[in-house]
Motif scaffolding. Sequence first.
Motif, PDB file in Angstrom:
ATOM      1  N   VAL A 105       0.852  -1.185   0.000  1.00 16.08           N
ATOM      2  CA  VAL A 105       0.000   0.000   0.000  1.00 16.08           C
ATOM      3  C   VAL A 105       0.891   1.239   0.000  1.00 16.08           C
ATOM      4  O   VAL A 105       1.560   1.530   0.995  1.00 16.08           O
ATOM      5  CB  VAL A 105      -0.927   0.023   1.238  1.00 16.08           C
ATOM      6  N   ARG A 106       0.894   1.963  -1.089  1.00 16.06           N
ATOM      7  CA  ARG A 106       1.787   3.106  -1.230  1.00 16.06           C
ATOM      8  C   ARG A 106       1.160   4.384  -0.692  1.00 16.06           C
ATOM      9  O   ARG A 106      -0.006   4.690  -0.966  1.00 16.06           O
ATOM     10  CB  ARG A 106       2.148   3.315  -2.700  1.00 16.06           C
ATOM     11  N   ARG A 107       1.945   5.117   0.065  1.00 13.98           N
ATOM     12  CA  ARG A 107       1.489   6.418   0.561  1.00 13.98           C
ATOM     13  C   ARG A 107       1.468   7.421  -0.591  1.00 13.98           C
ATOM     14  O   ARG A 107       2.448   7.535  -1.343  1.00 13.98           O
ATOM     15  CB  ARG A 107       2.430   6.905   1.653  1.00 13.98           C
ATOM     16  N   PRO A 108       0.359   8.151  -0.757  1.00 13.74           N
ATOM     17  CA  PRO A 108       0.315   9.179  -1.810  1.00 13.74           C
ATOM     18  C   PRO A 108       1.457  10.174  -1.656  1.00 13.74           C
ATOM     19  O   PRO A 108       1.717  10.666  -0.558  1.00 13.74           O
ATOM     20  CB  PRO A 108      -1.050   9.850  -1.579  1.00 13.74           C
ATOM     21  N   ARG A 109       2.147  10.463  -2.722  1.00 15.61           N
ATOM     22  CA  ARG A 109       3.357  11.289  -2.654  1.00 15.61           C
ATOM     23  C   ARG A 109       3.103  12.686  -2.107  1.00 15.61           C
ATOM     24  O   ARG A 109       3.932  13.243  -1.393  1.00 15.61           O
ATOM     25  CB  ARG A 109       3.982  11.394  -4.047  1.00 15.61           C
ATOM     26  N   LEU A 110       1.989  13.263  -2.462  1.00 10.49           N
ATOM     27  CA  LEU A 110       1.741  14.658  -2.088  1.00 10.49           C
ATOM     28  C   LEU A 110       1.090  14.805  -0.720  1.00 10.49           C
ATOM     29  O   LEU A 110       0.825  15.925  -0.274  1.00 10.49           O
ATOM     30  CB  LEU A 110       0.858  15.335  -3.151  1.00 10.49           C
ATOM     31  N   ALA A 111       0.841  13.705  -0.051  1.00  9.39           N
ATOM     32  CA  ALA A 111       0.169  13.773   1.254  1.00  9.39           C
ATOM     33  C   ALA A 111       1.162  14.198   2.341  1.00  9.39           C
ATOM     34  O   ALA A 111       2.211  13.586   2.509  1.00  9.39           O
ATOM     35  CB  ALA A 111      -0.426  12.417   1.605  1.00  9.39           C
ATOM     36  N   SER A 112       0.822  15.266   3.051  1.00  5.90           N
ATOM     37  CA  SER A 112       1.658  15.735   4.146  1.00  5.90           C
ATOM     38  C   SER A 112       1.257  15.036   5.442  1.00  5.90           C
ATOM     39  O   SER A 112       0.209  14.373   5.505  1.00  5.90           O
ATOM     40  CB  SER A 112       1.505  17.244   4.321  1.00  5.90           C
ATOM     41  N   LYS A 113       2.045  15.192   6.468  1.00  2.00           N
ATOM     42  CA  LYS A 113       1.712  14.614   7.762  1.00  2.00           C
ATOM     43  C   LYS A 113       0.408  15.207   8.294  1.00  2.00           C
ATOM     44  O   LYS A 113      -0.406  14.506   8.896  1.00  2.00           O
ATOM     45  CB  LYS A 113       2.834  14.844   8.766  1.00  2.00           C
ATOM     46  N   ALA A 114       0.220  16.512   8.053  1.00  2.00           N
ATOM     47  CA  ALA A 114      -1.015  17.161   8.492  1.00  2.00           C
ATOM     48  C   ALA A 114      -2.224  16.553   7.792  1.00  2.00           C
ATOM     49  O   ALA A 114      -3.280  16.346   8.411  1.00  2.00           O
ATOM     50  CB  ALA A 114      -0.943  18.662   8.224  1.00  2.00           C
ATOM     51  N   ASP A 115      -2.066  16.253   6.490  1.00  6.62           N
ATOM     52  CA  ASP A 115      -3.159  15.611   5.746  1.00  6.62           C
ATOM     53  C   ASP A 115      -3.479  14.240   6.328  1.00  6.62           C
ATOM     54  O   ASP A 115      -4.652  13.878   6.518  1.00  6.62           O
ATOM     55  CB  ASP A 115      -2.772  15.445   4.264  1.00  6.62           C
ATOM     56  N   LEU A 116      -2.424  13.480   6.616  1.00  4.07           N
ATOM     57  CA  LEU A 116      -2.612  12.140   7.183  1.00  4.07           C
ATOM     58  C   LEU A 116      -3.319  12.204   8.534  1.00  4.07           C
ATOM     59  O   LEU A 116      -4.263  11.451   8.788  1.00  4.07           O
ATOM     60  CB  LEU A 116      -1.263  11.452   7.345  1.00  4.07           C
ATOM     61  N   ASP A 117      -2.863  13.125   9.381  1.00  3.26           N
ATOM     62  CA  ASP A 117      -3.436  13.231  10.723  1.00  3.26           C
ATOM     63  C   ASP A 117      -4.907  13.635  10.666  1.00  3.26           C
ATOM     64  O   ASP A 117      -5.741  13.108  11.418  1.00  3.26           O
ATOM     65  CB  ASP A 117      -2.655  14.254  11.559  1.00  3.26           C
ATOM     66  N   ASP A 146     -10.768   8.213  -2.629  1.00  2.61           N
ATOM     67  CA  ASP A 146      -9.681   9.018  -2.087  1.00  2.61           C
ATOM     68  C   ASP A 146      -8.464   8.118  -1.824  1.00  2.61           C
ATOM     69  O   ASP A 146      -8.513   7.238  -0.967  1.00  2.61           O
ATOM     70  CB  ASP A 146     -10.139   9.679  -0.779  1.00  2.61           C
ATOM     71  N   PRO A 147      -7.344   8.328  -2.525  1.00  2.83           N
ATOM     72  CA  PRO A 147      -6.169   7.467  -2.338  1.00  2.83           C
ATOM     73  C   PRO A 147      -5.589   7.546  -0.930  1.00  2.83           C
ATOM     74  O   PRO A 147      -5.022   6.563  -0.445  1.00  2.83           O
ATOM     75  CB  PRO A 147      -5.173   7.971  -3.387  1.00  2.83           C
ATOM     76  N   LEU A 148      -5.752   8.692  -0.280  1.00  5.73           N
ATOM     77  CA  LEU A 148      -5.236   8.821   1.080  1.00  5.73           C
ATOM     78  C   LEU A 148      -6.065   7.987   2.050  1.00  5.73           C
ATOM     79  O   LEU A 148      -5.524   7.341   2.950  1.00  5.73           O
ATOM     80  CB  LEU A 148      -5.229  10.292   1.508  1.00  5.73           C
ATOM     81  N   ASN A 149      -7.375   7.987   1.868  1.00  6.79           N
ATOM     82  CA  ASN A 149      -8.237   7.146   2.696  1.00  6.79           C
ATOM     83  C   ASN A 149      -7.906   5.663   2.500  1.00  6.79           C
ATOM     84  O   ASN A 149      -7.862   4.883   3.453  1.00  6.79           O
ATOM     85  CB  ASN A 149      -9.702   7.390   2.364  1.00  6.79           C
ATOM     86  N   LYS A 150      -7.693   5.284   1.233  1.00  8.83           N
ATOM     87  CA  LYS A 150      -7.340   3.895   0.946  1.00  8.83           C
ATOM     88  C   LYS A 150      -6.030   3.517   1.634  1.00  8.83           C
ATOM     89  O   LYS A 150      -5.907   2.426   2.221  1.00  8.83           O
ATOM     90  CB  LYS A 150      -7.217   3.670  -0.567  1.00  8.83           C
ATOM     91  N   TYR A 151      -5.052   4.411   1.571  1.00  9.21           N
ATOM     92  CA  TYR A 151      -3.763   4.145   2.197  1.00  9.21           C
ATOM     93  C   TYR A 151      -3.906   3.988   3.710  1.00  9.21           C
ATOM     94  O   TYR A 151      -3.338   3.062   4.308  1.00  9.21           O
ATOM     95  CB  TYR A 151      -2.784   5.278   1.878  1.00  9.21           C
ATOM     96  N   LEU A 152      -4.666   4.871   4.321  1.00  9.44           N
ATOM     97  CA  LEU A 152      -4.829   4.813   5.767  1.00  9.44           C
ATOM     98  C   LEU A 152      -5.547   3.536   6.206  1.00  9.44           C
ATOM     99  O   LEU A 152      -5.135   2.871   7.152  1.00  9.44           O
ATOM    100  CB  LEU A 152      -5.602   6.040   6.254  1.00  9.44           C
ATOM    101  N   VAL A 153      -6.612   3.192   5.519  1.00  7.65           N
ATOM    102  CA  VAL A 153      -7.407   2.027   5.906  1.00  7.65           C
ATOM    103  C   VAL A 153      -6.631   0.731   5.702  1.00  7.65           C
ATOM    104  O   VAL A 153      -6.648  -0.162   6.557  1.00  7.65           O
ATOM    105  CB  VAL A 153      -8.729   2.002   5.112  1.00  7.65           C
TER     106      VAL A 153
END
Length: 213
Positions: A105-117, A146-153
């Motif tokens: 599961v790859r973390r989206p490149r443009l996602a910042s720590k603030a976005d993740l949190d 949302d690729p960030l949601n997919k990565y987190l889940v």
Amino acid sequence: MSADLLAAAEKIMGLIQPLQQGPFSMDLGKVLVYVQSVSRSLDSSRAALKALEEKRAADPDAEQDEYGKRRAAIEQAYERSQKNAIAFARRNLDSARLQALEALVRRPRLASKADLDKKALALQKSFDRMEDPAAGMLEHYTSTSDPLNKYLVAGPWGHEYLQKRKIDPGGYDIALCRLLGCQDTVAGRVVMSYASICQAIDELEAVAQGALD
């Protein structure tokens, strides 16, 4: 060596050895080293107790308090040794799974720590309301774009969340790897085997705790 302890250790070896490939080999190999150290610790502790008993039999007038202290010291050393070995085995297993998840599961490149949190907090609030968050997480993975949601889940955060909720990840991991189409890859098999290996380590720990009695 205790037959039950040997069987528990061999079960773990049987689960791990087929997975010792590529980048996961080192951490999984360390799991086996620590599992084997539990058996070695038992053997050495039993030998020490046997020697202590033989010395006592040869000198029945020896100080009983000193005998009791030495026996307690051997037992305490064994307890510390097996607890440390089990803890390090689990730590290295967790490290291997983390590597596998990061490979799948790859973390989206443009996602910042603030976005993740921010996303993680929103997902946690949603899953906290569910009795079966694992099912909800799988449903969310399939429904969200949302690729960030997919990565987190699917990634480390989702697995840490299930652990905090004290939910066995076995079924979740199998379903997730099928969704990802990675069940036949080494990384996928590491993830899918994690729960079974954890259970086997729990069994080893239970056997080891009473093995010196």
